[in-house]
Structures are given as structure tokens and as C-alpha cells.
Design a protein around this motif. Structure first.
Motif, mmCIF file in Angstrom:
data_model
loop_
_atom_site.group_PDB
_atom_site.id
_atom_site.type_symbol
_atom_site.label_atom_id
_atom_site.label_comp_id
_atom_site.label_asym_id
_atom_site.label_seq_id
_atom_site.Cartn_x
_atom_site.Cartn_y
_atom_site.Cartn_z
ATOM 1 N N PHE A 1 0.858 -1.191 0.000
ATOM 2 C CA PHE A 1 0.000 0.000 0.000
ATOM 3 C C PHE A 1 0.895 1.243 0.000
ATOM 4 O O PHE A 1 1.097 1.899 1.027
ATOM 5 C CB PHE A 1 -0.930 -0.018 1.208
ATOM 6 C CG PHE A 1 -1.836 -1.208 1.236
ATOM 7 C CD1 PHE A 1 -2.955 -1.268 0.420
ATOM 8 C CD2 PHE A 1 -1.556 -2.294 2.052
ATOM 9 C CE1 PHE A 1 -3.783 -2.372 0.418
ATOM 10 C CE2 PHE A 1 -2.379 -3.398 2.063
ATOM 11 C CZ PHE A 1 -3.496 -3.444 1.256
ATOM 12 N N THR A 2 1.419 1.531 -1.172
ATOM 13 C CA THR A 2 2.366 2.628 -1.328
ATOM 14 C C THR A 2 1.649 3.897 -1.794
ATOM 15 O O THR A 2 0.458 3.889 -2.127
ATOM 16 C CB THR A 2 3.440 2.241 -2.360
ATOM 17 O OG1 THR A 2 2.796 1.956 -3.610
ATOM 18 C CG2 THR A 2 4.201 1.011 -1.908
ATOM 19 N N ALA B 1 -1.849 4.541 -4.018
ATOM 20 C CA ALA B 1 -2.886 5.504 -3.630
ATOM 21 C C ALA B 1 -3.126 6.523 -4.741
ATOM 22 O O ALA B 1 -4.269 6.886 -5.034
ATOM 23 C CB ALA B 1 -2.472 6.215 -2.333
ATOM 24 N N LYS B 2 -2.027 6.985 -5.383
ATOM 25 C CA LYS B 2 -2.176 7.949 -6.473
ATOM 26 C C LYS B 2 -2.888 7.322 -7.664
ATOM 27 O O LYS B 2 -3.753 7.956 -8.283
ATOM 28 C CB LYS B 2 -0.794 8.462 -6.874
ATOM 29 C CG LYS B 2 -0.812 9.559 -7.912
ATOM 30 C CD LYS B 2 0.533 10.258 -7.998
ATOM 31 C CE LYS B 2 1.642 9.328 -8.378
ATOM 32 N NZ LYS B 2 2.922 10.045 -8.641
ATOM 33 N N ASN C 1 -3.395 -3.764 -8.727
ATOM 34 C CA ASN C 1 -2.279 -2.820 -8.775
ATOM 35 C C ASN C 1 -1.253 -3.051 -7.675
ATOM 36 O O ASN C 1 -0.162 -2.479 -7.723
ATOM 37 C CB ASN C 1 -2.802 -1.381 -8.678
ATOM 38 C CG ASN C 1 -3.481 -0.928 -9.952
ATOM 39 O OD1 ASN C 1 -2.835 -0.479 -10.886
ATOM 40 N ND2 ASN C 1 -4.795 -1.061 -10.005
ATOM 41 N N ALA C 2 -1.597 -3.870 -6.666
ATOM 42 C CA ALA C 2 -0.648 -4.126 -5.589
ATOM 43 C C ALA C 2 0.540 -4.949 -6.067
ATOM 44 O O ALA C 2 1.648 -4.827 -5.537
ATOM 45 C CB ALA C 2 -1.340 -4.839 -4.428
ATOM 46 N N VAL C 3 0.319 -5.800 -7.091
ATOM 47 C CA VAL C 3 1.394 -6.626 -7.654
ATOM 48 C C VAL C 3 1.705 -6.111 -9.044
ATOM 49 O O VAL C 3 0.830 -6.101 -9.917
ATOM 50 C CB VAL C 3 0.977 -8.109 -7.711
ATOM 51 C CG1 VAL C 3 2.097 -8.957 -8.312
ATOM 52 C CG2 VAL C 3 0.605 -8.605 -6.334
ATOM 53 N N PRO C 4 2.924 -5.655 -9.320
ATOM 54 C CA PRO C 4 3.251 -5.104 -10.646
ATOM 55 C C PRO C 4 3.235 -6.175 -11.719
ATOM 56 O O PRO C 4 3.469 -7.355 -11.449
ATOM 57 C CB PRO C 4 4.654 -4.524 -10.462
ATOM 58 C CG PRO C 4 5.229 -5.286 -9.316
ATOM 59 C CD PRO C 4 4.080 -5.614 -8.407
ATOM 60 N N THR C 5 2.938 -5.747 -12.945
ATOM 61 C CA THR C 5 2.972 -6.642 -14.096
ATOM 62 C C THR C 5 4.290 -6.433 -14.820
ATOM 63 O O THR C 5 4.511 -5.371 -15.399
ATOM 64 C CB THR C 5 1.806 -6.343 -15.058
ATOM 65 O OG1 THR C 5 1.817 -4.954 -15.394
ATOM 66 C CG2 THR C 5 0.487 -6.693 -14.418
ATOM 67 N N PRO C 6 5.189 -7.427 -14.801
ATOM 68 C CA PRO C 6 6.494 -7.250 -15.458
ATOM 69 C C PRO C 6 6.331 -7.039 -16.955
ATOM 70 O O PRO C 6 5.553 -7.712 -17.613
ATOM 71 C CB PRO C 6 7.217 -8.570 -15.164
ATOM 72 C CG PRO C 6 6.467 -9.198 -14.039
ATOM 73 C CD PRO C 6 5.048 -8.738 -14.190
#
Length: 412
Positions: free
Chosen positions: A35-36, A40-41, A333-338
Motif C-alpha cells: 500500500f504505497t 494511492a495515487k 495494482n498491488a502486484v506489478p505486471t512485469p
């Protein structure tokens, strides 16, 4: 017997390893890393896009219900004119490779096709309301999400993880709850004159939106936001003007103009202009799929506005639907998609100058981080394998000792 015992021992060992790795991941979980501020943005900007879509829906409904105005091409034309006046003018003022003449020489036909796709996507979904129900439009419009995931996988080489598919499923459950609330409240409005045609138009619109959004994500991340909006504004203005003259000249002639109608047209055009202007920014932060997941809440915002403006009935399922969609969006969105790194030499900044140094530094930093993560994971795996081998050797030596003891006992 010994073979079966060894197989059972190996199976138990692998199960213990998997469970230990899972427990280690749980122990290493840090909520601050998930939860960065970036998440949030992205969430806030995505919901801002949903509010803008809500504005277009409310103004369109006012025009249709109170003033009997059904001119989707005229409404879209206002947005394209604003895009053309702003971003195409910026391209004209550029110098060097970012100038509009250089862009037209290299890829004018690509932006012509992209403008055609964007115009027809907007037109098809509005036209679908004349033939099918609101429920069908809401359900089938979600088809854009799997289309985006497939196209992103094929052309952008985006690698989705299992958690992303779970997040999309959660968001679609939220849409199902919203549709269920509509049915319970008797809000299944719309025409049923030709349901098959209407549903086909919705699916066509979703597919076209998927193509447009993937092209937009690629252009924004590899070229420039101004180039995309300027070229789409230029070609879409020409296409929508021709289509409006052919299809809507009679409807436009029958409009009873007043200051209220003019204000609603202006509000619709400004909301669409803001939506098109800010959507590339959100795509640059996340992805086209993420943006469309966030915009699933737009129908809910429209419903909340309709409770006060059009006397819709409220249902608790609307709140449940909103919460479920937001949970799915945050999970996605919590886990980035490489994604594969793009070549920095083709990256152009918003002002039209090349930003090779910045892009190269970012790429080096990303590579260093990935190398560190990879080495840490490899070291951890080596330690686990070493521990497994030691355990296996201890079991083997223990078996040998037991066999020796058994042999001695039999001799005695």
C-alpha cells in the motif's frame, strides 16, 4: 518397500519445502511495500476518471430525457475539436523529430486507423442503447477487460500473474452485484427492439476500445502523450465531422437550442476532454487494463447521482458493488505486471526532446534491483536445497544404522 518409503519421504520433503516457502512469504509480507503512495495515487486518479465518465453519462441522459437530443457524434466532435485545438497545436509548435510534419511522414496511416477505431467505439456503445437493455450494456461492456489482457499479452508482452486474474474476477463480481441491484430496483431500462444487434454493438465497442487503449498505452510509454492526443484529435475530428454530416444532420436540425442545452453540451465536451487528457497519465502509472478496471465504478457513480437527479431507488448492493470493485482494483495494482524494457533511444519527452540519459539511468536502476532480487532468491534456494540434502543424508545414514542393528539382532 524401500522404494515406496523413499518416494513417500521425498513427497513429504517437497510438501514441507512448499509450506515453508509459503510461510516465509507470509512472514516477509510488509503492508508498507504493497500500500504505497504510488498505489494511492493510481487509485485516486482512476476514480477521478470514473467521475468524469459519470459526468458524461449524466449530461447525456439529461439531453436525451429532458430535451430529446440524441446526437452522439456531435457530442464527441466537441471533445475532438478541443483535443485538436490544444495538442495538435502543440505538435505544430514543436521542432525536430517531434514536429507534426515528421510524425505525419512516418506514421500518419497508423493514427488514421486509430482515430477511426476511437470514433466508432464511442458511436457503437451509444447506438447500442437503442436496441438492447441497460443490463446487457453493463455486463457486455466488461468484455473490454479480457480483450485488453489478451492484446497486452500479445503486443505489449505483459506477463500477468495469477493474482491479476483473481483481481479481475473480483471486479467482475462487483459488476454482477451492480447489475443485480439494478434488476431488484426495477432499473432494467432500455429498448428491446433488436437485442441481438444491440449486444453485438456493445461487444464491438468493447473490442474497439481494447485496441484503442492498448495503442494508447504503447504510444504514451514509448513516444509521448502529446503526440497521441494531438494525432487522435486531428484525425478523429475529420472522421467524426464526416460521420456526423452523414448520419445526424436531421437530428441536429431538430434540436431546440437553449442555454440549458448549450450548457449540457459544453459540460459533456469538457468532461470528455478532461478524460482523454488525464487517461494517458494514469496509463503511464499503471496499464490500460488497470485503467479500465478503475472505470468500472463509473456506472455506480452515475447511479448515485441518479438517486438525487432522476429519483432512482437506492439498494445496499450498490455499496457492496463499489467496495468489491475497489478491492479488486487495489489487488490488481498491488502486484506489478512485469514488462520488457523499451529502448530508451525511441523515448521522447512531452516537450519533444529525447530523454536518453534519464531513461538509461532508470533502466540501470531497474536492472540492479532485479539482479539483487534474483541473487537473493538464488541464495535462498541454495540454502534450502543444501538443508534438504543434509536431511536426506541423515535419513540415509539412520536407515543404514537401523539395518546394521537389525542384522546384529538376527545373528544373536
Amino acid at each position: 518397500m524401500d522404494t515406496k518409503e523413499s518416494e513417500e519421504t521425498l513427497g513429504n520433503t517437497s510438501y514441507e519445502n512448499q509450506s515453508s516457502r509459503f510461510m516465509m512469504r507470509i512472514r516477509k509480507f510488509n503492508a508498507k511495500e504493497v500500500f504505497t503512495w504510488h498505489l494511492a495515487k493510481t487509485l485516486a486518479m482512476g476514480q477521478g476518471l470514473a467521475v468524469l465518465i459519470c459526468g458524461t453519462a449524466v449530461t447525456s441522459q439529461y439531453l436525451a430525457t429532458h430535451f430529446h437530443v440524441n446526437t452522439p457524434m456531435l457530442q464527441s466532435l466537441l471533445n475532438y475539436i478541443l483535443l485538436c485545438a490544444t495538442y495538435t497545436t502543440m505538435l505544430i509548435c514543436r521542432t525536430g523529430d517531434g514536429n507534426i510534419l515528421q510524425i505525419l511522414k512516418r506514421r500518419w496511416w497508423k493514427y488514421l486507423l486509430l482515430g477511426l477505431v476511437d470514433v466508432e467505439a464511442n458511436y457503437a456503445v451509444v447506438k447500442a442503447y437503442q436496441y438492447t437493455t441497460l443490463t446487457s450494456v453493463q455486463l457486455l461492456d466488461c468484455f473490454v477487460v479480457p480483450v485488453l489482457m489478451i492484446l497486452s499479452r500479445l503486443f505489449l508482452k505483459t506477463r500477468y500473474r495469477p493474482v491479476h486474474y483473481i483481481a479481475v474476477f473480483i471486479c467482475l463480481l462487483g459488476v454482477g452485484a451492480m447489475v443485480g441491484a439494478d434488476l431488484l430496483s426495477g432499473r432494467d431500462q432500455g429498448s428491446t427492439s433488436n437485442i441481438l444487434l444491440g449486444d453485438g454493438l456493445v461487444l464491438l465497442s468493447a473490442a474497439l476500445y481494447g485496441v484503442s487503449n492498448v495503442c494508447q498505452e504503447y504510444t504514451v510509454k514509448n513516444l509521448s502523450r502529446v503526440e497521441f492526443l494531438g494525432m487522435v484529435g486531428l484525425f478523429s475530428t475529420v472522421i467524426s465531422t464526416i460521420q456526423m454530416v452523414i448520419l445526424e444532420r436531421n437530428e441536429i436540425a431538430n434540436i431546440q437550442w437553449s442555454w440549458q442545452v448549450g450548457l449540457l453540451f459544453a459540460a459533456f465536451g469538457l468532461c470528455m476532454y478532461a478524460l482523454y487528457s488525464f487517461m494517458p497519465m494514469v496509463m503511464k502509472l499503471s496499464s490500460a487494463t488497470s485503467v479500465n478496471l478503475s472505470m468500472l465504478t463509473a456506472d455506480l457513480f452515475s447511479l448515485f447521482c441518479g438517486i438525487f437527479l432522476f429519483q432512482y431507488k437506492f439498494s445496499g448492493l450498490y455499496i457492496v458493488s463499489l467496495v468489491v470493485i475497489l478491492i479488486g482494483f487495489v489487488t490488481f495494482n498491488a502486484v506489478p505486471t512485469p514488462q520488457p524494457a523499451t529502448s530508451p533511444s525511441s523515448s521522447i519527452s512531452e516537450e519533444g526532446s529525447y530523454d536518453n540519459t534519464v531513461a538509461t539511468q532508470d533502466g540501470i536502476q531497474k536492472q540492479e534491483v532485479s539482479v539483487r532480487i534474483t541473487t537473493e532468491d538464488e541464495a535462498q534456494e541454495r540454502e534450502e536445497q543444501r538443508g534438504d540434502r543434509e536431511k536426506e543424508e541423515m535419513r540415509t545414514s539412520q536407515k543404514k544404522i537401523d539395518n546394521v542393528n537389525v542384522g546384529r539382532s538376527t545373528k544373536m
